[in-house]
Design an enzyme around this catalytic site. Sequence first.
Site, PDB file in Angstrom:
ATOM      1  CB  ILE B 147      16.816  26.187  35.910  1.00  0.00           C
ATOM      2  CG1 ILE B 147      17.943  27.014  36.540  1.00  0.00           C
ATOM      3  CG2 ILE B 147      16.655  24.864  36.635  1.00  0.00           C
ATOM      4  CD1 ILE B 147      17.698  27.422  37.970  1.00  0.00           C
ATOM      5  CB  CYS B 148      14.982  22.114  34.013  1.00  0.00           C
ATOM      6  SG  CYS B 148      14.160  20.594  33.549  1.00  0.00           S
ATOM      7  CD  GLN B 149       9.070  23.665  30.230  1.00  0.00           C
ATOM      8  OE1 GLN B 149       8.764  23.996  31.384  1.00  0.00           O
ATOM      9  NE2 GLN B 149       8.188  23.249  29.357  1.00  0.00           N
ATOM     10  N   GLY B 151      15.911  26.521  30.793  1.00  0.00           N
ATOM     11  CA  GLY B 151      17.137  26.651  30.011  1.00  0.00           C
ATOM     12  C   GLY B 151      16.828  26.568  28.532  1.00  0.00           C
ATOM     13  CG  MET B 171      22.434  25.823  35.776  1.00  0.00           C
ATOM     14  SD  MET B 171      22.093  26.383  37.458  1.00  0.00           S
ATOM     15  CE  MET B 171      22.635  24.955  38.390  1.00  0.00           C
TER      16      MET B 171
END
Lengths: 364, 355
Positions: B147-149, B151, B171
Amino acid sequence: MPDQVNDFLKDYQAFAQQSWDAWMRYLQQSGAPAPFGAGPAAMAPSEDLLTRSLSSLKAYGSWLQQAAGGAGGMGPLGNWQQPAAMQPFLAAFSQPFAQTIAGIDTPSAFGLEHQWQSWLQAMQRSGMSGMAGVGGMGGMGAMGAMGAMPGAMPSQMPNFGLTREAQKDQQALTAAIHEYMQISARYQALLQQVNTQGIARLQEMLGQRTEPGKQVDSMKALYDLWVDAMEEAYANMALSDEYRDVFGALVNAQMQVRKLQQQQTEQMCRELGIPTRSEVDSLGQRVQQLRRELQASRQREIQSVPDNSEVDALQAEIAELKRELAASKASKIRPIARKSDDNDNKTAAASRAKTARSASGKRK
Amino acid sequence: MHTPLHIDPQQAFNEMAGFQRKLAAGVQNLRGLTEQEYANTPREAIYSEDKLTLWHMKGSSNPTAKVPTLIVYALVNTVWMTDLQEDRSLVRNLLAQGEDVYLIDWGYPDGADRWLTLDDYLNGYLDRCVDVVRKRHGLDAINLLGICQGGTFSLCYTAMHPEKVKNLITMVTPVDFRTPDNMLSQWVQSMDVDLFVNTMGNIPAELMNWVYLMLKPLRLNQQKYVGMVDILDNPNELKNFLRMERWIFDSPDQAGEAFRQFIKEFFQQNKLIKGDLQIGKQPVDLGMISQPILNIYATQDHLVPPDASRPLGRHVSTTDYTELAFKGGHIGIYVSGRAQREVAPAIHQWLRDRS
């Protein structure tokens, strides 16, 4: 109408004050959760921080008051295209913008002024006020007065004598603060441009809402439209190369000031025999390196020792193979006839055929 | 032509009075409210190291998925966005679909963690967590959901340890860090990151929060709280609001060295897509990723613009690449009503098709 407006605004102000007071009392209660805003900072029992927490709401309340006061005076706001007629609204919008920007200037972000004052007080309390330049800087109050700092060490003056190094450090700090203030002024000018461009964008947006059904029909709707316009103007600015450069320069200038402050603080700590940040960092770096080596060593250990479950599985497999082998050997010493009737018959038939071929050959 | 402002003065006064009335009454409603808890889905700590905890999340029934999924969150903010409240929980929804979910809580770094590098995080902490889950399930490879970083970390990890990842879900993940609409990227380009980290050490959470608020200063610092006045008389909505406030501001500091590397090599030099990134001694080549990928981005994401996420498909070698555009923002993708209906089922379906 104007009298009614004035009466209302008077009552409103009193009511609003009561409301803010109630919120402040609530926030000051011990153990009250931080309702919103800058997290841990909002929980601190300082009135300054509590005021910051409420600043967004207060800014909106003030805007409502100012803008609605204008509305009351203007009647139905029919001549919105006239700059003079719109002035009360537009002027009112400057306040919430400025308050918002100021309200999020937290101590660990760009509130260098707060940090500067705390640092200065700490230096003075610790007996460092006699240090070249430090005492003089105490008179500056806000950093905005940097240019007129009484007693500040001129940055270009040559240094000499016993305190030569301290003078040099102080000059560097003075120059760094001066640079920070200049860049900060450029940054504030950009934000002011955002304000101006946002208001212009708001007027454009209003110009697109002259059809019935599209009109702005409440103060809140007008406020929301203003936020849209300001955010649009802000995004344009924030993505520009100019903003990128000024923002970067602002961060770098602030870091330079902090770095020099830290150096002076460390110097003071060394003189007092107190461990410094650099020493702690150095230790931390070594500890981290040891942690890495320890982990690598553990990994090597794990890799060099076979996985028990794999060994168990292999041993079980070997045992099974041994059992099968033993069974196979046992089967070889059993009489063939025991295997099965079919085999017995086939073997007997083959034996008979062999005997017959043999006999026939002999006959040949 | 009509005037665009159709505001009756009396109505304006009523609005003002109404605002103050709601505000005054709201104080009463706030009294007695304690810190709002997250969803706190039942969980078991199966591994911990330094500040990190690896959690196994427990659903109301046993998982049906044969391959577990490990959620790798960003170092900024906390992983509890994925389990924010009972009716807004990505974790709960995945469990309800039958997935077996693990997640990494990175914890709150302090001065002792100042020198943690990306190598320590990815080839150290993350790798050990993956190994723990693999061993627990007797599997060579597991699913990663970054997720985000996190990811971005998952992409790097998969490129470096492809044998340990079966399927990869990203994501709201930045891949191209230099797109023109990326405000965060724009702001750090002229920053002297070495001076910044050398001076600050660990990067305070409050400073990080300030940066995020400055992405939309009026909307996030003022309009949001003006809107809150309208829900002061609704205890449930108020609790939800305060819970989100807790998540936004209760965030960890950033380990200085990891921050330095991330800003320099990802944001400033955009090495991830240039192909010359190295974590520790290992090169990170996105072309090494041949695993199936589901890349989910949010169309209104102001932190990780879609253009920062979408290029992933061009840089990986997998022939099984799926993109999913979620209509919402960076946070809405976890907590909005639409997210509850769409995101977890889409992930589950995608994983099931590849089980």
